[in-house]
Scaffold this motif. Structure first.
Motif, PDB file in Angstrom:
ATOM      1  N   ASP A 211       0.809  -1.225   0.000  1.00  0.00           N
ATOM      2  CA  ASP A 211       0.000   0.000   0.000  1.00  0.00           C
ATOM      3  C   ASP A 211       0.844   1.278   0.000  1.00  0.00           C
ATOM      4  O   ASP A 211       0.296   2.372   0.129  1.00  0.00           O
TER       5      ASP A 211
ATOM      6  N   ARG B 143       7.581   5.083  -3.068  1.00  0.00           N
ATOM      7  CA  ARG B 143       8.411   3.998  -3.605  1.00  0.00           C
ATOM      8  C   ARG B 143       9.580   4.581  -4.408  1.00  0.00           C
ATOM      9  O   ARG B 143      10.718   4.144  -4.263  1.00  0.00           O
ATOM     10  N   LEU B 144       9.254   5.552  -5.243  1.00  0.00           N
ATOM     11  CA  LEU B 144      10.285   6.197  -6.059  1.00  0.00           C
ATOM     12  C   LEU B 144      11.306   6.909  -5.165  1.00  0.00           C
ATOM     13  O   LEU B 144      12.520   6.802  -5.379  1.00  0.00           O
TER      14      LEU B 144
ATOM     15  N   PRO C  16       2.437   4.387  -1.408  1.00  0.00           N
ATOM     16  CA  PRO C  16       2.178   5.176  -2.622  1.00  0.00           C
ATOM     17  C   PRO C  16       3.398   5.203  -3.548  1.00  0.00           C
ATOM     18  O   PRO C  16       4.537   5.172  -3.099  1.00  0.00           O
ATOM     19  N   GLU C  17       3.124   5.271  -4.826  1.00  0.00           N
ATOM     20  CA  GLU C  17       4.196   5.240  -5.832  1.00  0.00           C
ATOM     21  C   GLU C  17       5.247   6.341  -5.637  1.00  0.00           C
ATOM     22  O   GLU C  17       6.436   6.052  -5.772  1.00  0.00           O
ATOM     23  N   PRO C  18       4.868   7.586  -5.308  1.00  0.00           N
ATOM     24  CA  PRO C  18       5.915   8.595  -5.070  1.00  0.00           C
ATOM     25  C   PRO C  18       6.860   8.211  -3.920  1.00  0.00           C
ATOM     26  O   PRO C  18       8.054   8.481  -3.975  1.00  0.00           O
TER      27      PRO C  18
ATOM     28  N   HIS D 133      13.584   4.350  -3.600  1.00  0.00           N
ATOM     29  CA  HIS D 133      14.547   3.841  -4.576  1.00  0.00           C
ATOM     30  C   HIS D 133      15.640   4.875  -4.858  1.00  0.00           C
ATOM     31  O   HIS D 133      16.837   4.561  -4.811  1.00  0.00           O
TER      32      HIS D 133
END
Length: 178
Positions: free
Chosen positions: A77, A83-84, A79-81, A87
């Motif tokens: 769950d 995750r980025l 959020p993609e931002p 990374h």
């Protein structure tokens, strides 16, 4: 049946915490080193160079171990931002853990200063002598140290956010015990 990795291995955790201590020590030693002209300068410089090479070696070992052992997945769950950001921050940390010691070594080489570590271990120069190159590398090393410190603080803040706010298990992947 698939074995889902929920924690970093003991070796990965040990490397992480050894390097965390080393990097924080390195940042503070660097500040002490550039703010003194007293008799403490030479011991600080030798410690700084030795610790820098140790961090370089440990970072390379750590990358190899991570490649072999992998890493736990981030929460589904997340959020993609975020995750980025996770990374990119890890890429930045590894780049600085490897790049800063190499820049320091190159800087000392360009100044024709001997690279002598604890125990009298001498490293060969990796660049030819050049005053202009030394100046450029000194500036890069100096300003990247601030970026490194900032990135370490962001990493720490993110770990605390995951551990105390989201309580999603991300922090626990790097801690021992339950």
């Amino acid at each position: 049946m698939t074995d889902i990795k929920t924690r970093f291995s003991a070796v990965q955790r040990l490397l992480h915490w050894l390097m965390a201590i080393g990097i924080l020590a390195m940042l503070f030693i660097g500040v002490g080193m550039v703010s003194t002209i007293g008799r403490q300068y030479v011991p600080l410089l030798i410690t700084h160079k030795t610790l820098g090479i140790a961090i370089l070696v440990l970072a390379l070992v750590r990358l190899l171990v991570r490649f072999v052992s992998g890493a736990p997945a981030l929460p589904a769950d997340l959020p993609e931002p975020m995750r980025l950001a996770a990374h990119l921050s890890h890429v930045g940390l590894y780049a600085l853990m490897i790049g800063m010691p190499l820049i320091g070594w190159a800087m000392m080489s360009a100044a024709a200063y001997p690279i002598v570590l604890f125990g009298g271990i001498r490293l060969p120069p990796i660049l030819p002598q050049s005053a202009s190159l030394h100046t450029m590398l000194w500036s890069a090393h100096f300003y990247l140290a601030f970026a490194f410190f900032a990135l370490v603080m962001v990493h720490l803040a993110a770990a605390l956010f995951h551990g105390l706010v989201r309580r999603d298990g991300v922090l626990q992947t790097m801690l021992s015990g339950k």
